[in-house]
Write a protein that holds these residues in place. Structure first.
Motif, PDB file in Angstrom:
ATOM      1  N   THR A  90      19.186  -2.439 -10.472  1.00 31.09           N
ATOM      2  CA  THR A  90      19.459  -3.872 -10.652  1.00 31.09           C
ATOM      3  C   THR A  90      20.915  -4.090 -11.003  1.00 31.09           C
ATOM      4  N   GLY A  91      21.390  -5.300 -10.720  1.00 30.76           N
ATOM      5  CA  GLY A  91      22.695  -5.732 -11.200  1.00 30.76           C
ATOM      6  C   GLY A  91      23.895  -5.246 -10.426  1.00 30.76           C
ATOM      7  N   LEU A  92      23.730  -4.687  -9.243  1.00 32.98           N
ATOM      8  CA  LEU A  92      24.905  -4.289  -8.467  1.00 32.98           C
ATOM      9  C   LEU A  92      25.498  -5.514  -7.785  1.00 32.98           C
ATOM     10  N   PRO A  93      26.802  -5.670  -7.833  1.00 34.74           N
ATOM     11  CA  PRO A  93      27.423  -6.800  -7.148  1.00 34.74           C
ATOM     12  C   PRO A  93      27.386  -6.603  -5.629  1.00 34.74           C
ATOM     13  N   ALA A  94      27.588  -7.690  -4.909  1.00 32.36           N
ATOM     14  CA  ALA A  94      27.612  -7.632  -3.446  1.00 32.36           C
ATOM     15  C   ALA A  94      28.683  -6.648  -2.981  1.00 32.36           C
TER      16      ALA A  94
END
Length: 142
Positions: A90-94
């Motif tokens: 979770t929480g990886l940026p584009a």
């Protein structure tokens, strides 16, 4: 000639005894760790299931079993301890990211197996809360 025959026979006997006792080359006993999903190069959302498998039984660090470190973008010192598959990333940026896994012993020393994939995160946002599979108190997560 007789002496040569005895030496050759002795060598064969030693070799067959080694094979019978289960001696083997340690390189054939190396543990394995593979990522089965998502596929390398896949487009994923900001939250996705990382599925992996190991030739070794994994579990909580206090059980004495091996476990997996999950990390991103080559930051192997900033990992999350994972004791079951799948694990929710979770929480990886584009953008494009490398997701790596390493098999570790209970004391966090390397068990010698690793795998890595590249994913393209097509969305942003997501939760950074820990998943229920991770062992709290080790590493920094991502």
């Amino acid at each position: 000639m007789r002496r040569y025959f005895l030496i050759a026979a002795s060598c064969l006997l030693v070799a067959s005894c080694s094979a019978a006792t289960g001696s083997s080359d340690s390189s054939t006993d190396s543990p394995t760790l593979t990522i089965s999903a998502p596929a390398n190069g896949a487009n994923v959302g900001s939250s996705f299931a990382l599925e992996f498998s190991s030739s070794e039984e994994i579990g909580a660090t206090d059980s004495g079993k091996d476990h997996v470190h999950v990390f991103t973008d080559g930051h192997s010192d900033d990992y999350t301890v994972v004791t079951a598959s799948p694990f929710q990333v979770t929480g990886l940026p584009a953008g494009q990211h490398k997701v790596g896994v390493t098999l570790q012993h209970a004391d966090h020393s390397s068990a010698g197996a690793s795998a890595e994939i590249t994913v393209n995160v097509t969305g942003s946002g997501g939760s950074s809360s820990p998943s229920p599979q991770q062992d709290q108190g080790y590493g920094g997560g991502y």
